[in-house]
Design an enzyme around this catalytic site. Structure first.
Site, mmCIF file in Angstrom:
data_model
loop_
_atom_site.group_PDB
_atom_site.id
_atom_site.type_symbol
_atom_site.label_atom_id
_atom_site.label_comp_id
_atom_site.label_asym_id
_atom_site.label_seq_id
_atom_site.Cartn_x
_atom_site.Cartn_y
_atom_site.Cartn_z
ATOM 1 N N ASN A 16 -3.131 -6.125 3.315
ATOM 2 C CA ASN A 16 -1.926 -6.708 2.721
ATOM 3 C C ASN A 16 -0.809 -5.691 2.942
ATOM 4 O O ASN A 16 -0.748 -4.687 2.248
ATOM 5 C CB ASN A 16 -2.153 -6.969 1.223
ATOM 6 C CG ASN A 16 -0.878 -7.421 0.517
ATOM 7 O OD1 ASN A 16 0.126 -7.710 1.176
ATOM 8 N ND2 ASN A 16 -0.915 -7.476 -0.798
ATOM 9 N N TRP A 17 0.026 -5.976 3.919
ATOM 10 C CA TRP A 17 1.087 -5.015 4.262
ATOM 11 C C TRP A 17 2.174 -4.943 3.198
ATOM 12 O O TRP A 17 3.002 -4.035 3.226
ATOM 13 C CB TRP A 17 1.734 -5.407 5.595
ATOM 14 C CG TRP A 17 0.901 -5.151 6.819
ATOM 15 C CD1 TRP A 17 -0.428 -4.810 6.875
ATOM 16 C CD2 TRP A 17 1.367 -5.209 8.175
ATOM 17 N NE1 TRP A 17 -0.817 -4.661 8.182
ATOM 18 C CE2 TRP A 17 0.259 -4.910 9.005
ATOM 19 C CE3 TRP A 17 2.587 -5.496 8.780
ATOM 20 C CZ2 TRP A 17 0.359 -4.883 10.402
ATOM 21 C CZ3 TRP A 17 2.692 -5.484 10.155
ATOM 22 C CH2 TRP A 17 1.580 -5.163 10.962
ATOM 23 N N LYS A 18 2.209 -5.907 2.293
ATOM 24 C CA LYS A 18 3.295 -5.982 1.298
ATOM 25 C C LYS A 18 4.631 -5.952 2.045
ATOM 26 O O LYS A 18 4.727 -6.472 3.160
ATOM 27 C CB LYS A 18 3.143 -4.876 0.259
ATOM 28 C CG LYS A 18 1.737 -4.907 -0.369
ATOM 29 C CD LYS A 18 1.587 -4.072 -1.589
ATOM 30 C CE LYS A 18 0.154 -4.213 -2.105
ATOM 31 N NZ LYS A 18 -0.076 -3.507 -3.366
ATOM 32 N N HIS A 102 -0.840 -12.861 -6.066
ATOM 33 C CA HIS A 102 -0.973 -11.405 -6.145
ATOM 34 C C HIS A 102 -0.324 -10.923 -7.448
ATOM 35 O O HIS A 102 0.687 -11.492 -7.889
ATOM 36 C CB HIS A 102 -0.302 -10.756 -4.932
ATOM 37 C CG HIS A 102 -0.623 -9.300 -4.814
ATOM 38 N ND1 HIS A 102 0.016 -8.341 -5.570
ATOM 39 C CD2 HIS A 102 -1.547 -8.644 -4.063
ATOM 40 C CE1 HIS A 102 -0.492 -7.150 -5.275
ATOM 41 N NE2 HIS A 102 -1.446 -7.311 -4.369
ATOM 42 N N GLU A 104 1.587 -8.585 -8.031
ATOM 43 C CA GLU A 104 3.017 -8.252 -7.896
ATOM 44 C C GLU A 104 3.872 -9.512 -7.988
ATOM 45 O O GLU A 104 4.998 -9.474 -8.499
ATOM 46 C CB GLU A 104 3.249 -7.495 -6.574
ATOM 47 C CG GLU A 104 2.722 -6.058 -6.683
ATOM 48 C CD GLU A 104 2.209 -5.448 -5.397
ATOM 49 O OE1 GLU A 104 2.538 -5.942 -4.303
ATOM 50 O OE2 GLU A 104 1.441 -4.461 -5.482
ATOM 51 N N GLU A 174 -8.423 -7.856 -8.188
ATOM 52 C CA GLU A 174 -7.580 -6.666 -8.067
ATOM 53 C C GLU A 174 -7.121 -6.234 -9.461
ATOM 54 O O GLU A 174 -6.143 -6.775 -9.987
ATOM 55 C CB GLU A 174 -6.341 -6.976 -7.213
ATOM 56 C CG GLU A 174 -6.660 -7.381 -5.794
ATOM 57 C CD GLU A 174 -5.503 -7.084 -4.852
ATOM 58 O OE1 GLU A 174 -5.743 -6.386 -3.854
ATOM 59 O OE2 GLU A 174 -4.371 -7.506 -5.110
ATOM 60 N N GLY A 180 -2.260 0.615 -5.933
ATOM 61 C CA GLY A 180 -1.256 1.604 -5.545
ATOM 62 C C GLY A 180 -1.239 2.843 -6.432
ATOM 63 O O GLY A 180 -0.304 3.636 -6.385
ATOM 64 N N SER A 219 -6.593 0.448 -4.400
ATOM 65 C CA SER A 219 -6.851 1.815 -3.929
ATOM 66 C C SER A 219 -8.151 1.948 -3.134
ATOM 67 O O SER A 219 -8.854 2.956 -3.255
ATOM 68 C CB SER A 219 -6.814 2.800 -5.103
ATOM 69 O OG SER A 219 -5.537 2.788 -5.715
ATOM 70 N N GLY A 240 -4.193 -2.519 0.499
ATOM 71 C CA GLY A 240 -2.743 -2.328 0.534
ATOM 72 C C GLY A 240 -2.380 -1.122 1.392
ATOM 73 O O GLY A 240 -2.385 -1.183 2.623
ATOM 74 N N GLY A 241 -2.094 -0.011 0.739
ATOM 75 C CA GLY A 241 -1.593 1.187 1.427
ATOM 76 C C GLY A 241 -2.383 1.590 2.660
ATOM 77 O O GLY A 241 -1.793 1.895 3.707
HETATM 78 P P1 13P Z 1 -3.518 -0.594 -2.663
HETATM 79 O O1 13P Z 1 -4.686 -0.658 -1.706
HETATM 80 O O2 13P Z 1 -2.311 0.064 -2.082
HETATM 81 O O3 13P Z 1 -3.910 -0.077 -4.000
HETATM 82 O O4 13P Z 1 -3.062 -2.129 -2.903
HETATM 83 C C1 13P Z 1 -4.001 -3.078 -3.237
HETATM 84 C C2 13P Z 1 -3.373 -4.415 -3.159
HETATM 85 O O5 13P Z 1 -2.526 -4.768 -3.953
HETATM 86 C C3 13P Z 1 -3.797 -5.303 -2.071
HETATM 87 O O6 13P Z 1 -3.332 -6.605 -2.275
#
Ligand code: 13P
Length: 257
Positions: A16-18, A102, A104, A174, A180, A219, A240-241
């Site tokens: 997930n590149w956000k 998600h 967010e 999640e 994050g 994470s 994510g990251g």
């Molecule tokens: P991180 O891997 O950066 O914690 O993010 C997880 C995430 O929100 C994937 O959708």
């Protein structure tokens, strides 16, 4: 006699590149991921990129073994909805997946369980596979209401569309406190919630529950992926990251083999 047979669910790793990326950077990242994953065939792989880069993902990934998708969609098919993107538009760019609900989006854009359910339906109607995100906040975990929160988020879809709808969907657990933050849920903590989700679906349909792909997100790194993916009800990850660095994402994909 089927009793006692262990269903081998195929693992799935999704990036997930956000809201990260630029054309030039993406080029190197997509190339690194597609080359790094090319020799792997023990699991499924995908990246969910920002809308403007779907065409780039399509042109660079088609023909390989990394699928692509989006991070959100409108519940509506078309109309006067300025700034929104419809499921049919994602299909135009050959998306396989779309992330729905998600944390967010639930938190920052106030998406309700009702909206999430409508988006889930819109995705499936167009033939996209929704990746439905569920998970509790830190204060919810500390108040010991994790299962109640996850159950409500899951039921918003289960009660509307039944367990059959989940046979064409992916769930991502999640925990918000792990996203994050560098604080991963322990494999045991994640496993407990994954098993809870599967059991809840099994109350409606045991077969759908057994085949359901439940990803863990929060994470995930190359260093902890194998241990998480080794748990019986963890079927891969939503990353994510670490999905923004080709070698890290590829290492996570390798851990899902
Ligand atoms: P991180 O891997 O950066 O914690 O993010 C997880 C995430 O929100 C994937 O959708």
């Amino acid at each position: 006699m089927l009793t006692g047979l262990v269903t081998m669910r195929r693992k799935l790793v999704v990036g997930n590149w956000k809201m990260y990326g630029r054309l030039v950077k993406n080029q190197a990242l997509l190339q690194g991921v597609s080359e790094g994953v090319r020799q792997l065939n023990g699991a499924d792989y995908a990246v969910c990129v920002p809308y403007p880069y779907l065409a780039q993902a399509q042109s660079m990934l088609q023909g390989g073994n990394v699928a692509w998708g989006a991070q959100n969609l409108s519940p509506f098919e078309e109309g006067a909805y300025t700034g929104e993107v419809a499921s049919g538009m994602l299909v135009d760019f050959a998306c396989s997946y779309v992330i729905i609900g998600h944390s967010e989006r639930r938190g920052l854009y106030h998406e309700s369980n009702e909206t999430v359910a409508q988006k889930f339906a819109a995705a499936q109607k167009s033939g996209l596979t929704p990746i439905l995100c569920v998970g509790e906040t830190l204060s919810e975990r500390e108040s010991a209401v994790t299962e109640a929160v996850v159950a409500t988020q899951l039921d918003a879809v289960l009660d509307h569309f039944g367990a059959a709808a989940l046979s064409r969907a992916v769930i991502a657990y999640e925990p918000v406190w792990a996203i994050g933050t560098g604080k991963t849920a322990s494999p045991e903590q994640a496993q407990a919630v994954h098993a809870f989700i599967r059991q809840r679906v099994a109350k409606h349909d045991a077969k759908v529950a057994e085949g359901l792909c439940i990803l863990y997100g929060g994470s995930v790194k190359a260093a902890n992926a194998a241990e998480l993916f080794g748990m019986p009800d963890i079927d891969g990850g939503l990353i994510g990251g670490a999905s923004l660095v080709a070698e890290d994402f590829v290492a996570i994909c390798r851990a899902a083999q």
